[in-house]
Design a protein around this motif. Sequence first.
Motif, PDB file in Angstrom:
ATOM      1  N   MET A  38       0.825  -1.203   0.000  1.00  0.00           N
ATOM      2  CA  MET A  38       0.000   0.000   0.000  1.00  0.00           C
ATOM      3  C   MET A  38       0.867   1.265   0.000  1.00  0.00           C
ATOM      4  SD  MET A  38      -3.001  -1.062  -0.433  1.00  0.00           S
ATOM      5  CE  MET A  38      -3.756   0.545  -0.425  1.00  0.00           C
TER       6      MET A  38
ATOM      7  N   ILE B 189      -3.697   6.895   1.495  1.00  0.00           N
ATOM      8  CA  ILE B 189      -3.190   5.536   1.300  1.00  0.00           C
ATOM      9  C   ILE B 189      -1.830   5.388   1.993  1.00  0.00           C
ATOM     10  CG2 ILE B 189      -2.335   3.874  -0.414  1.00  0.00           C
ATOM     11  CD1 ILE B 189      -4.481   5.022  -2.346  1.00  0.00           C
TER      12      ILE B 189
ATOM     13  N   SER C 205      -7.744   2.935  -2.421  1.00  0.00           N
ATOM     14  CA  SER C 205      -7.047   2.601  -3.665  1.00  0.00           C
ATOM     15  C   SER C 205      -8.042   2.466  -4.812  1.00  0.00           C
ATOM     16  CB  SER C 205      -6.265   1.298  -3.480  1.00  0.00           C
ATOM     17  OG  SER C 205      -5.500   1.025  -4.616  1.00  0.00           O
TER      18      SER C 205
ATOM     19  N   ALA D  85       0.128   6.832  -6.470  1.00  0.00           N
ATOM     20  CA  ALA D  85      -1.064   7.681  -6.573  1.00  0.00           C
ATOM     21  C   ALA D  85      -0.684   9.158  -6.471  1.00  0.00           C
ATOM     22  CB  ALA D  85      -2.064   7.311  -5.474  1.00  0.00           C
TER      23      ALA D  85
ATOM     24  N   ARG E  50       1.823   1.796  -3.538  1.00  0.00           N
ATOM     25  CA  ARG E  50       0.652   2.268  -4.273  1.00  0.00           C
ATOM     26  C   ARG E  50       0.312   3.708  -3.921  1.00  0.00           C
ATOM     27  NH1 ARG E  50      -0.111   0.279  -8.725  1.00  0.00           N
ATOM     28  NH2 ARG E  50      -0.615  -1.892  -8.841  1.00  0.00           N
ATOM     29  N   GLY E  51       0.472   4.087  -2.669  1.00  0.00           N
ATOM     30  CA  GLY E  51       0.203   5.460  -2.259  1.00  0.00           C
ATOM     31  C   GLY E  51       1.140   6.444  -2.943  1.00  0.00           C
TER      32      GLY E  51
ATOM     33  N   ARG F   9      -8.253   4.812  -8.187  1.00  0.00           N
ATOM     34  CA  ARG F   9      -8.196   4.265  -9.543  1.00  0.00           C
ATOM     35  C   ARG F   9      -9.407   4.680 -10.375  1.00  0.00           C
ATOM     36  NH1 ARG F   9      -5.017  -1.368  -9.164  1.00  0.00           N
ATOM     37  NH2 ARG F   9      -3.525  -0.677  -7.617  1.00  0.00           N
TER      38      ARG F   9
END
Length: 187
Positions: free
Chosen positions: A107, A139, A168, A114, A110-111, A172
């Motif tokens: 995560m 996130i 998340s 983002a 992914r954060g 998206r």
Amino acid sequence: MKTTYLNNDAAQYWWLMFCSGVLFIGLGIWMLAAPVSSYLSLSLLFAFGMIFAGIFEVTFSVSNRKRLHGWGWTLSGGLIDIFLGGYLLNLPLLTMVIMPVIIGLWMLFRGFMAISSSIELRAYGVLDWAWLLLTGILIVILSVLIIADPLFGAINIVVWTAFAFLLSGIFRILLSLQLRSLARNLS
């Protein structure tokens, strides 16, 4: 020379990002609705979710490799999802012990992706980029909470993971809608 996130027609496959967002939101809602589900089933569900979301992202990045500048970052994110999902699927007992750390690191990655995507969209003049940035920051915060205290993360893994999946997924979907809108405006 400035590198930009995408060019005029790079977003034609925006719906793949949208599908992965819907998948993550579905996973998050399921986790909140069934918190007493076994830890093992959570790791298996998480594994399948990561694999399918990774397939969506790999397809999106490869489909746009000639139009999407920096497409390798999206590709690498999708490949990491597929790899971690396969790992979680093949070693569920070991995964139960280290799952909070794996989820937290995943995560966190992914954060940051983002946050980077929202900044790139700002360069294109997308007005709602700040919402994407805020989602990325949230996130990162949730991932740091999971990493900082794995025991706390293990105890609350269902709730924290559900919120992380929801954020998340929201990111998206917002990103895919911005890509669709941007593609319409540029063409």
